[in-house]
Design a protein around this motif. Structure first.
Motif, PDB file in Angstrom:
ATOM      1  N   GLN A  21       0.808  -1.219   0.000  1.00  0.00           N
ATOM      2  CA  GLN A  21       0.000   0.000   0.000  1.00  0.00           C
ATOM      3  C   GLN A  21       0.843   1.272   0.000  1.00  0.00           C
ATOM      4  O   GLN A  21       0.318   2.365   0.213  1.00  0.00           O
ATOM      5  CB  GLN A  21      -0.928  -0.010   1.222  1.00  0.00           C
ATOM      6  N   ASP A  22       2.136   1.129  -0.221  1.00  0.00           N
ATOM      7  CA  ASP A  22       3.061   2.272  -0.298  1.00  0.00           C
ATOM      8  C   ASP A  22       3.146   3.066   1.005  1.00  0.00           C
ATOM      9  O   ASP A  22       3.312   4.280   0.994  1.00  0.00           O
ATOM     10  CB  ASP A  22       2.654   3.220  -1.436  1.00  0.00           C
ATOM     11  N   ARG A  23       3.109   2.383   2.135  1.00  0.00           N
ATOM     12  CA  ARG A  23       3.164   3.083   3.423  1.00  0.00           C
ATOM     13  C   ARG A  23       4.581   3.185   3.972  1.00  0.00           C
ATOM     14  O   ARG A  23       4.847   3.980   4.866  1.00  0.00           O
ATOM     15  CB  ARG A  23       2.242   2.393   4.421  1.00  0.00           C
ATOM     16  N   TRP A  24       5.507   2.353   3.491  1.00  0.00           N
ATOM     17  CA  TRP A  24       6.913   2.420   3.874  1.00  0.00           C
ATOM     18  C   TRP A  24       7.769   1.807   2.772  1.00  0.00           C
ATOM     19  O   TRP A  24       7.245   1.215   1.826  1.00  0.00           O
ATOM     20  CB  TRP A  24       7.167   1.715   5.212  1.00  0.00           C
ATOM     21  N   ASP A  25       9.093   1.963   2.903  1.00  0.00           N
ATOM     22  CA  ASP A  25      10.009   1.555   1.831  1.00  0.00           C
ATOM     23  C   ASP A  25      10.579   0.158   2.012  1.00  0.00           C
ATOM     24  O   ASP A  25      10.924  -0.505   1.023  1.00  0.00           O
ATOM     25  CB  ASP A  25      11.198   2.531   1.768  1.00  0.00           C
ATOM     26  N   TRP A  26      10.702  -0.282   3.267  1.00  0.00           N
ATOM     27  CA  TRP A  26      11.491  -1.484   3.560  1.00  0.00           C
ATOM     28  C   TRP A  26      10.906  -2.163   4.793  1.00  0.00           C
ATOM     29  O   TRP A  26      10.550  -1.468   5.761  1.00  0.00           O
ATOM     30  CB  TRP A  26      12.935  -1.049   3.794  1.00  0.00           C
ATOM     31  N   VAL A  27      10.776  -3.481   4.755  1.00  0.00           N
ATOM     32  CA  VAL A  27      10.302  -4.249   5.910  1.00  0.00           C
ATOM     33  C   VAL A  27      11.461  -5.095   6.431  1.00  0.00           C
ATOM     34  O   VAL A  27      12.050  -5.884   5.690  1.00  0.00           O
ATOM     35  CB  VAL A  27       9.109  -5.157   5.528  1.00  0.00           C
ATOM     36  N   VAL A  28      11.772  -4.910   7.717  1.00  0.00           N
ATOM     37  CA  VAL A  28      12.836  -5.668   8.380  1.00  0.00           C
ATOM     38  C   VAL A  28      12.224  -6.254   9.645  1.00  0.00           C
ATOM     39  O   VAL A  28      12.056  -5.556  10.645  1.00  0.00           O
ATOM     40  CB  VAL A  28      14.043  -4.774   8.728  1.00  0.00           C
ATOM     41  N   ALA A  29      11.874  -7.548   9.611  1.00  0.00           N
ATOM     42  CA  ALA A  29      11.106  -8.110  10.720  1.00  0.00           C
ATOM     43  C   ALA A  29      11.242  -9.623  10.834  1.00  0.00           C
ATOM     44  O   ALA A  29      10.259 -10.326  11.005  1.00  0.00           O
ATOM     45  CB  ALA A  29       9.630  -7.721  10.582  1.00  0.00           C
ATOM     46  N   SER A  30      12.465 -10.120  10.737  1.00  0.00           N
ATOM     47  CA  SER A  30      12.728 -11.554  10.939  1.00  0.00           C
ATOM     48  C   SER A  30      11.818 -12.442  10.094  1.00  0.00           C
ATOM     49  O   SER A  30      11.245 -13.415  10.578  1.00  0.00           O
ATOM     50  CB  SER A  30      12.584 -11.914  12.422  1.00  0.00           C
ATOM     51  N   MET A  31      11.691 -12.116   8.817  1.00  0.00           N
ATOM     52  CA  MET A  31      10.818 -12.881   7.935  1.00  0.00           C
ATOM     53  C   MET A  31      11.589 -13.937   7.146  1.00  0.00           C
ATOM     54  O   MET A  31      12.710 -13.695   6.702  1.00  0.00           O
ATOM     55  CB  MET A  31      10.099 -11.969   6.942  1.00  0.00           C
ATOM     56  N   THR A  32      10.960 -15.087   6.975  1.00  0.00           N
ATOM     57  CA  THR A  32      11.490 -16.122   6.096  1.00  0.00           C
ATOM     58  C   THR A  32      10.614 -16.214   4.843  1.00  0.00           C
ATOM     59  O   THR A  32       9.459 -15.796   4.855  1.00  0.00           O
ATOM     60  CB  THR A  32      11.510 -17.484   6.801  1.00  0.00           C
ATOM     61  N   HIS A  33      11.175 -16.753   3.781  1.00  0.00           N
ATOM     62  CA  HIS A  33      10.447 -16.854   2.515  1.00  0.00           C
ATOM     63  C   HIS A  33       9.324 -17.887   2.589  1.00  0.00           C
ATOM     64  O   HIS A  33       9.499 -18.962   3.151  1.00  0.00           O
ATOM     65  CB  HIS A  33      11.393 -17.265   1.383  1.00  0.00           C
ATOM     66  N   THR A  34       8.202 -17.538   2.041  1.00  0.00           N
ATOM     67  CA  THR A  34       7.132 -18.484   1.736  1.00  0.00           C
ATOM     68  C   THR A  34       6.678 -18.169   0.315  1.00  0.00           C
ATOM     69  O   THR A  34       6.936 -17.063  -0.192  1.00  0.00           O
ATOM     70  CB  THR A  34       5.931 -18.325   2.688  1.00  0.00           C
ATOM     71  N   PRO A  35       5.994 -19.093  -0.361  1.00  0.00           N
ATOM     72  CA  PRO A  35       5.503 -18.784  -1.712  1.00  0.00           C
ATOM     73  C   PRO A  35       4.644 -17.524  -1.747  1.00  0.00           C
ATOM     74  O   PRO A  35       4.753 -16.721  -2.682  1.00  0.00           O
ATOM     75  CB  PRO A  35       4.704 -20.039  -2.073  1.00  0.00           C
ATOM     76  N   GLU A  36       3.808 -17.347  -0.722  1.00  0.00           N
ATOM     77  CA  GLU A  36       2.927 -16.173  -0.686  1.00  0.00           C
ATOM     78  C   GLU A  36       3.742 -14.887  -0.517  1.00  0.00           C
ATOM     79  O   GLU A  36       3.472 -13.877  -1.178  1.00  0.00           O
ATOM     80  CB  GLU A  36       1.923 -16.307   0.464  1.00  0.00           C
ATOM     81  N   ARG A  37       4.728 -14.925   0.349  1.00  0.00           N
ATOM     82  CA  ARG A  37       5.543 -13.737   0.577  1.00  0.00           C
ATOM     83  C   ARG A  37       6.397 -13.404  -0.638  1.00  0.00           C
ATOM     84  O   ARG A  37       6.621 -12.225  -0.934  1.00  0.00           O
ATOM     85  CB  ARG A  37       6.433 -13.941   1.804  1.00  0.00           C
ATOM     86  N   LEU A  38       6.870 -14.417  -1.345  1.00  0.00           N
ATOM     87  CA  LEU A  38       7.653 -14.172  -2.547  1.00  0.00           C
ATOM     88  C   LEU A  38       6.825 -13.476  -3.615  1.00  0.00           C
ATOM     89  O   LEU A  38       7.354 -12.695  -4.413  1.00  0.00           O
ATOM     90  CB  LEU A  38       8.209 -15.500  -3.089  1.00  0.00           C
ATOM     91  N   GLN A  39       5.529 -13.745  -3.637  1.00  0.00           N
ATOM     92  CA  GLN A  39       4.630 -13.085  -4.586  1.00  0.00           C
ATOM     93  C   GLN A  39       4.292 -11.669  -4.153  1.00  0.00           C
ATOM     94  O   GLN A  39       3.945 -10.822  -4.975  1.00  0.00           O
ATOM     95  CB  GLN A  39       3.340 -13.897  -4.732  1.00  0.00           C
ATOM     96  N   ALA A  40       4.378 -11.401  -2.847  1.00  0.00           N
ATOM     97  CA  ALA A  40       3.900 -10.129  -2.299  1.00  0.00           C
ATOM     98  C   ALA A  40       4.958  -9.038  -2.283  1.00  0.00           C
ATOM     99  O   ALA A  40       4.621  -7.856  -2.134  1.00  0.00           O
ATOM    100  CB  ALA A  40       3.373 -10.339  -0.874  1.00  0.00           C
TER     101      ALA A  40
END
Length: 253
Positions: free
Chosen positions: A88-107
């Motif tokens: 939604q263009d609310r910030w530039d970068w997400v840094v939050a201990s995330m691992t890859h999932t198929p859904e996240r790779l698409q997002a």
């Protein structure tokens, strides 16, 4: 008091930080500042000390931004809203201990991994073995990969989600759940900080490479962040930060 401190920290992040639109690398460089979103209740990676946001990932991201010649502005939001806000263009970068999932790779578009860890079970010593986990109630963070993993393991009678990882930990400490599923480094710090709780950490159930994300399609920004991360690894800044938090270099090698 804990609840009041969390409320204060959350309100502070809302009122002092105004989310900006996600931008490309050139626009970020023009303004000299990058807006970073995190979920700040995941010690030792991101958490509040009073009204100050700190943690391993906070320091690493600040060092990466500094290497890029940028200042940082942090936004604290719920974990399951991080990638949505990026879209939604609310910030530039997400840094939050995330691992890859198929859904996240698409997002989102992903940056090079900035540490390696894994999912562990935390609970009474007899409950964190494979046999001991069977039929137990597990607690974990809403929106995390641990929810699906817990269901896939098939050990547990039920999996309860909590809006913050600290809530999942407290559910085990207060007897509302048997197993807390979390990051191995988070677990290590929590067990050390609560020696009287009688908690043990099981073996790593799933290994993880943890990465950060930018808006889908922002390839230049992703590459610039990855390059800066590689530079702070080479110049020793990463190892210095990592050893201060964990007494070890947790980079992916």
């Amino acid at each position: 008091m804990i609840g009041l401190r969390i409320l204060f920290a959350t309100l502070l992040s809302v009122f002092l930080v105004t989310p900006s639109a996600a931008r490309g690398l050139s626009e970020i460089r023009e303004t000299g500042k990058i807006v970073i979103a995190t979920e700040a209740y995941f010690a030792p990676f991101a958490f509040f000390e009073g009204d100050k946001l700190t943690g391993f990932e906070v320091e690493i991201a600040n060092a990466v931004a500094s290497q890029m010649g940028l200042k940082t502005e942090w936004v604290n939001v719920g974990f399951d809203a991080l990638l949505v806000g990026l879209q939604q263009d609310r910030w530039d970068w997400v840094v939050a201990s995330m691992t890859h999932t198929p859904e996240r790779l698409q997002a989102a578009t992903w940056v090079a991994p900035h540490y390696c860890s894994g999912m562990v079970a935390v609970g009474k010593p007899e409950a964190v073995t494979e046999a001991g986990m069977k039929g137990k109630v597990a607690a974990t963070l809403t929106g995390s990969v641990y929810v699906d993993r817990a269901n896939q393991l098939g050990f547990f009678s039920s999996v309860t989600n909590f809006p913050q990882d600290t809530n999942a930990r407290m559910a085990v400490m207060t007897g509302r759940a048997d197993i807390w599923l979390t990051d191995s480094l988070v677990a290590l710090q929590a067990v050390k900080a609560n020696p009287d709780a009688g908690l043990a950490i099981g073996p790593v159930l799933v290994k993880d490479q943890v990465a950060s994300a930018v808006k889908k399609g922002e390839i230049q920004l992703s590459e610039a962040i990855s390059d800066a991360l590689a530079q702070i690894v080479r110049n020793g800044t990463y190892a210095q930060i990592s050893r201060r938090w964990f007494d070890a270099d947790i980079s992916c090698r």
